[in-house]
Design a protein around this motif. Sequence first.
Motif, PDB file in Angstrom:
ATOM      1  N   MET A 148      15.500  84.649  63.236  1.00 28.01           N
ATOM      2  CA  MET A 148      14.505  83.595  63.090  1.00 28.01           C
ATOM      3  C   MET A 148      13.864  83.680  61.712  1.00 28.01           C
ATOM      4  SD  MET A 148      11.124  82.833  65.439  1.00 28.01           S
ATOM      5  CE  MET A 148      10.186  84.207  64.767  1.00 28.01           C
ATOM      6  N   THR A 149      13.791  82.556  61.035  1.00 31.74           N
ATOM      7  CA  THR A 149      13.182  82.531  59.714  1.00 31.74           C
ATOM      8  C   THR A 149      11.670  82.456  59.841  1.00 31.74           C
ATOM      9  OG1 THR A 149      13.303  80.116  59.608  1.00 31.74           O
ATOM     10  CG2 THR A 149      15.174  81.355  58.732  1.00 31.74           C
ATOM     11  N   SER A 150      10.994  82.752  58.758  1.00 29.19           N
ATOM     12  CA  SER A 150       9.537  82.612  58.715  1.00 29.19           C
ATOM     13  C   SER A 150       9.163  81.892  57.430  1.00 29.19           C
ATOM     14  CB  SER A 150       8.870  83.994  58.751  1.00 29.19           C
ATOM     15  OG  SER A 150       7.469  83.858  58.774  1.00 29.19           O
ATOM     16  N   PRO A 151       8.537  80.709  57.501  1.00 27.32           N
ATOM     17  CA  PRO A 151       8.166  80.022  58.738  1.00 27.32           C
ATOM     18  C   PRO A 151       9.372  79.464  59.479  1.00 27.32           C
ATOM     19  CG  PRO A 151       7.747  78.614  56.856  1.00 27.32           C
ATOM     20  CD  PRO A 151       8.147  79.953  56.285  1.00 27.32           C
ATOM     21  N   LEU A 152       9.163  79.190  60.759  1.00 23.65           N
ATOM     22  CA  LEU A 152      10.226  78.634  61.596  1.00 23.65           C
ATOM     23  C   LEU A 152      10.550  77.220  61.139  1.00 23.65           C
ATOM     24  CD1 LEU A 152      11.820  79.392  64.257  1.00 23.65           C
ATOM     25  CD2 LEU A 152      10.173  77.910  65.430  1.00 23.65           C
ATOM     26  N   ARG A 153      11.834  76.935  60.935  1.00 21.68           N
ATOM     27  CA  ARG A 153      12.262  75.616  60.459  1.00 21.68           C
ATOM     28  C   ARG A 153      12.550  74.696  61.637  1.00 21.68           C
ATOM     29  NH1 ARG A 153      17.236  77.819  57.051  1.00 21.68           N
ATOM     30  NH2 ARG A 153      17.486  78.743  59.128  1.00 21.68           N
ATOM     31  N   LEU A 154      11.876  73.553  61.662  1.00 22.96           N
ATOM     32  CA  LEU A 154      11.994  72.613  62.771  1.00 22.96           C
ATOM     33  C   LEU A 154      12.745  71.356  62.372  1.00 22.96           C
ATOM     34  CD1 LEU A 154       8.334  72.703  64.166  1.00 22.96           C
ATOM     35  CD2 LEU A 154      10.308  74.022  64.981  1.00 22.96           C
ATOM     36  N   LEU A 155      13.526  70.841  63.301  1.00 23.77           N
ATOM     37  CA  LEU A 155      14.057  69.487  63.218  1.00 23.77           C
ATOM     38  C   LEU A 155      13.286  68.659  64.231  1.00 23.77           C
ATOM     39  CD1 LEU A 155      16.245  67.341  62.424  1.00 23.77           C
ATOM     40  CD2 LEU A 155      17.566  68.204  64.374  1.00 23.77           C
ATOM     41  N   ILE A 156      12.593  67.628  63.776  1.00 23.47           N
ATOM     42  CA  ILE A 156      11.849  66.743  64.671  1.00 23.47           C
ATOM     43  C   ILE A 156      12.720  65.528  64.956  1.00 23.47           C
ATOM     44  CG2 ILE A 156       9.734  65.446  65.078  1.00 23.47           C
ATOM     45  CD1 ILE A 156       9.333  68.476  64.793  1.00 23.47           C
ATOM     46  N   HIS A 157      13.191  65.402  66.185  1.00 21.14           N
ATOM     47  CA  HIS A 157      14.102  64.327  66.578  1.00 21.14           C
ATOM     48  C   HIS A 157      13.329  63.333  67.447  1.00 21.14           C
ATOM     49  CE1 HIS A 157      17.559  62.567  68.907  1.00 21.14           C
ATOM     50  NE2 HIS A 157      18.024  62.493  67.673  1.00 21.14           N
ATOM     51  N   GLY A 158      13.273  62.082  66.993  1.00 20.14           N
ATOM     52  CA  GLY A 158      12.387  61.095  67.608  1.00 20.14           C
ATOM     53  C   GLY A 158      11.088  61.027  66.836  1.00 20.14           C
ATOM     54  N   ALA A 159      11.205  61.150  65.517  1.00 22.41           N
ATOM     55  CA  ALA A 159      10.036  61.341  64.661  1.00 22.41           C
ATOM     56  C   ALA A 159       9.155  60.106  64.544  1.00 22.41           C
ATOM     57  CB  ALA A 159      10.486  61.786  63.263  1.00 22.41           C
ATOM     58  N   SER A 160       9.671  58.926  64.847  1.00 16.07           N
ATOM     59  CA  SER A 160       8.864  57.718  64.688  1.00 16.07           C
ATOM     60  C   SER A 160       7.994  57.415  65.904  1.00 16.07           C
ATOM     61  CB  SER A 160       9.767  56.511  64.405  1.00 16.07           C
ATOM     62  OG  SER A 160      10.682  56.308  65.471  1.00 16.07           O
ATOM     63  N   GLY A 161       8.232  58.115  67.012  1.00 11.99           N
ATOM     64  CA  GLY A 161       7.446  57.894  68.224  1.00 11.99           C
ATOM     65  C   GLY A 161       6.094  58.574  68.158  1.00 11.99           C
ATOM     66  N   ARG A 162       5.292  58.325  69.181  1.00  7.49           N
ATOM     67  CA  ARG A 162       3.935  58.887  69.204  1.00  7.49           C
ATOM     68  C   ARG A 162       3.965  60.407  69.214  1.00  7.49           C
ATOM     69  NH1 ARG A 162       0.106  56.062  73.347  1.00  7.49           N
ATOM     70  NH2 ARG A 162       1.644  56.877  74.843  1.00  7.49           N
ATOM     71  N   MET A 163       4.863  60.991  70.029  1.00  6.95           N
ATOM     72  CA  MET A 163       4.960  62.444  70.044  1.00  6.95           C
ATOM     73  C   MET A 163       5.525  62.970  68.734  1.00  6.95           C
ATOM     74  SD  MET A 163       3.844  64.339  72.486  1.00  6.95           S
ATOM     75  CE  MET A 163       4.885  65.781  72.281  1.00  6.95           C
ATOM     76  N   GLY A 164       6.528  62.289  68.193  1.00  9.26           N
ATOM     77  CA  GLY A 164       7.102  62.725  66.927  1.00  9.26           C
ATOM     78  C   GLY A 164       6.081  62.746  65.811  1.00  9.26           C
ATOM     79  N   GLN A 165       5.245  61.724  65.752  1.00  8.06           N
ATOM     80  CA  GLN A 165       4.209  61.666  64.725  1.00  8.06           C
ATOM     81  C   GLN A 165       3.184  62.777  64.912  1.00  8.06           C
ATOM     82  OE1 GLN A 165       3.893  59.314  61.927  1.00  8.06           O
ATOM     83  NE2 GLN A 165       6.055  59.457  62.515  1.00  8.06           N
ATOM     84  N   ALA A 166       2.818  63.059  66.150  1.00 10.90           N
ATOM     85  CA  ALA A 166       1.876  64.144  66.417  1.00 10.90           C
ATOM     86  C   ALA A 166       2.479  65.493  66.033  1.00 10.90           C
ATOM     87  CB  ALA A 166       1.474  64.143  67.887  1.00 10.90           C
ATOM     88  N   LEU A 167       3.756  65.692  66.329  1.00  9.65           N
ATOM     89  CA  LEU A 167       4.426  66.942  65.966  1.00  9.65           C
ATOM     90  C   LEU A 167       4.442  67.146  64.458  1.00  9.65           C
ATOM     91  CD1 LEU A 167       7.398  66.696  68.460  1.00  9.65           C
ATOM     92  CD2 LEU A 167       5.710  68.547  68.428  1.00  9.65           C
ATOM     93  N   LEU A 168       4.751  66.086  63.714  1.00  9.92           N
ATOM     94  CA  LEU A 168       4.759  66.188  62.253  1.00  9.92           C
ATOM     95  C   LEU A 168       3.376  66.528  61.713  1.00  9.92           C
ATOM     96  CD1 LEU A 168       7.052  63.122  61.438  1.00  9.92           C
ATOM     97  CD2 LEU A 168       7.612  65.540  61.056  1.00  9.92           C
TER      98      LEU A 168
END
Length: 241
Positions: free
Chosen positions: A1-21
């Motif tokens: 595991m890298t530090s910081p953890l590298r994320l792929l946000i899939h569904g980034a334009s939705g409400r949850m995706g925007q909150a995650l970003l």
Amino acid sequence: MTSPLRLLIHGASGRMGQALLRLAAERDDLSVAAAVARKSPAQRVVEGVPQFAASELNGVPEFDVAIDFSLPEGFDPVLALCVQRGCALVSGTTGLSSAQNQAIDAASAGIAVVWAANYSLGVAVLTELVRRAAAALPAWDCDLIEAHHTRKLDAPSGTALHLGQAVAIGRGSEPHYASLRAGDIVGEHLVQFASAGERLELIHRATNRDIFARGALEAALKLARQAPGRYRLAELMFPNL
């Protein structure tokens, strides 16, 4: 595991995706390697995060964990990408078919996967408490009442059905359901066990939708350390519960 953890946000334009970003950007232990949405991006980089269309998914840079809040038709490609690259997957995409659930089981032989209808950590604990109560009180009446905002169309909610499954695991039958739609209620779930002269109530109330995104981010951090397998959110986050 890298530090910081590298994320792929899939569904980034939705409400949850925007909150995650937004919430991931506030943390030092997380970085967003790429954001993927259905449509082609208007900008290739937004606030330092590379943007990709779903059709370009295979071209995203290296990542450690994918967080997927998309649609059922977008789920298969991100699961396949995680299997191909040996990366973990956190998914909250609802409406998956039985074949897609079987695909998760198959993928879990090679990668760590967690799927949940609700990423509230409080609901994760509530689910375990409900299962235990149902097992301890199999002869008591059980009712599940859920309340959400007026724009929510499905009833009972996915979380209510998930809690109902916990009841069924504990006692062999699901509860009676009741749904309320009023105002701007984020989400409330009451599981009631009743017998002659007494009543037990287990309640969770959400007042801010960010709790779901925060839970998914915490799940990604935990999942990145796990061996391949399919995990329940409660066992992942609270292994001693």
